[in-house]
Write a protein that holds these residues in place. Sequence first.
Motif, PDB file in Angstrom:
ATOM      1  N   ASP A 172       0.837  -1.203   0.000  1.00 37.82           N
ATOM      2  CA  ASP A 172       0.000   0.000   0.000  1.00 37.82           C
ATOM      3  C   ASP A 172       0.880   1.264   0.000  1.00 37.82           C
ATOM      4  O   ASP A 172       2.047   1.222   0.408  1.00 37.82           O
ATOM      5  N   HIS A 173       0.297   2.389  -0.421  1.00 38.11           N
ATOM      6  CA  HIS A 173       1.095   3.621  -0.501  1.00 38.11           C
ATOM      7  C   HIS A 173       1.492   4.157   0.868  1.00 38.11           C
ATOM      8  O   HIS A 173       2.381   4.995   0.974  1.00 38.11           O
ATOM      9  N   THR A 174       0.863   3.648   1.952  1.00 38.19           N
ATOM     10  CA  THR A 174       1.240   4.079   3.307  1.00 38.19           C
ATOM     11  C   THR A 174       2.270   3.153   3.949  1.00 38.19           C
ATOM     12  O   THR A 174       2.673   3.374   5.090  1.00 38.19           O
ATOM     13  N   ALA A 175       2.687   2.111   3.241  1.00 37.95           N
ATOM     14  CA  ALA A 175       3.567   1.099   3.843  1.00 37.95           C
ATOM     15  C   ALA A 175       4.955   1.649   4.144  1.00 37.95           C
ATOM     16  O   ALA A 175       5.445   2.566   3.474  1.00 37.95           O
ATOM     17  N   ASP A 176       5.591   1.056   5.145  1.00 41.07           N
ATOM     18  CA  ASP A 176       7.006   1.299   5.436  1.00 41.07           C
ATOM     19  C   ASP A 176       7.801   0.561   4.354  1.00 41.07           C
ATOM     20  O   ASP A 176       7.787  -0.682   4.306  1.00 41.07           O
TER      21      ASP A 176
ATOM     22  N   LYS B 101       0.204   2.254  -7.049  1.00 40.62           N
ATOM     23  CA  LYS B 101       0.816   3.257  -7.921  1.00 40.62           C
ATOM     24  C   LYS B 101       0.873   4.641  -7.259  1.00 40.62           C
ATOM     25  O   LYS B 101       1.560   5.529  -7.755  1.00 40.62           O
ATOM     26  N   ARG B 102       0.203   4.805  -6.091  1.00 41.11           N
ATOM     27  CA  ARG B 102       0.264   6.061  -5.350  1.00 41.11           C
ATOM     28  C   ARG B 102       1.458   6.118  -4.397  1.00 41.11           C
ATOM     29  O   ARG B 102       1.636   7.091  -3.672  1.00 41.11           O
ATOM     30  N   LEU B 103       2.264   5.058  -4.383  1.00 41.90           N
ATOM     31  CA  LEU B 103       3.424   4.990  -3.492  1.00 41.90           C
ATOM     32  C   LEU B 103       4.379   6.157  -3.771  1.00 41.90           C
ATOM     33  O   LEU B 103       4.757   6.378  -4.923  1.00 41.90           O
ATOM     34  N   PRO B 104       4.759   6.929  -2.756  1.00 44.23           N
ATOM     35  CA  PRO B 104       5.699   8.043  -2.979  1.00 44.23           C
ATOM     36  C   PRO B 104       7.013   7.557  -3.575  1.00 44.23           C
ATOM     37  O   PRO B 104       7.484   6.458  -3.252  1.00 44.23           O
TER      38      PRO B 104
END
Length: 399
Positions: A213-217, A246-249
């Motif tokens: 997920d895009h919030t993952a460490d 695809k929203r992963l920084p």
Amino acid sequence: MNLLDTDIKNKVLDTVIELLDRHRAEIIQANSLDLKAFNKDDRAMYDRLVVDNNKVDGMIKAVKEVREQEDPVGKTLSEVERDNGLKIVNKTAPFGTIMIIYESRPDVTVEAAVLAFKANNKILLKGGKEAIHTNKVLVDLWHKALRLNGLSDEYIQLLNLKREETQAFLKNPTQPIDLIVPRGGERLIQFVKEHAACPVLVSGRGNNFIYVDHTADWEQSIKVILNAKTDKISACNALDKILIDKRLPDLEKKLVHLQKALHEFEVALLVDEQVKEVLPNEQVIENEETWYEEFLALKACVALVSDELEAIEKINKYSGGHSSAIMTNDMAKAREFMDRVDSGAVYHNASTRFTDGGQMGVGAELAISTDKLHHRGPLGLEQLVTNKYYVYGQGQVRV
């Protein structure tokens, strides 16, 4: 088979432990004959076939663990007294005869036998021809342990059948069989389901997914992915498919990082068209069948998805229903993923490699079931029993 009390079953297991330790050199020598005849090109199968001192130690540990577990037979599940005076007790009972068909993996010969025996079942062991020398020695030790304790060696039987003979046996068994467990790849499972005339409990097919997920460490995600993919490629709980939000920084930078990390472990990548734009040297996933495939090799698919909903949809369509994981710092998202993904084991921020009887606190396992009846996940001692109703009356009749 006669119902045995716990003491005699545990005495047999004590003898098995002693014999495995005393005859470890004989076991390893027999295994060397199997290894010498095997084609090492199939690395996953070869890894499963190897028996060394550590593997014998693992067999002994498995028997000890089952020996210490509570006897699963005869446990009261429910008890009720009806208005008409009938007392109805539901208790656990043995299945009867279980047949397990498996490839390579001589340790299964010990683990399957100890679980079946402690649960008072008879077991028919149909191991692969590639492990025949090792399996013969192991079953001979089981028979010796049974006879030393005054029991028939019929509780544990090794079937040395060719493919055509196995097919005929499945269609018209020469003895009653209550359950068949195929433990292996897709071809074995389909073969058994096609020919068996009794219930089949499917086990072994992985094709496991992880969604980042895009919030993952990210560093934690890399660590988990590498463990799930490379720790043991021959295991059914190994990772095959990696889905990235695809929203992963810094997405492109992280895809390059993932590529480098996996290449360091010689993992070949197959990528979708979007990932191909960032990693142009990787091969594109050209066939949808690849998404259904369990690799059992140093190979992984990497693809982008819009969000966790697309990831869930893709996993439920293509996975083997074995193990799936989400990497995220959003607990609500983790709960939704774990509730909606249709897998026997679902993970939040952890490797799929933990789908294992010992790691999950079940102890030794007969297999990892991907079916929903009668059990899903590790098939341990408690799952190798069915139930029986005991009804006590004083002449009641139904009117």
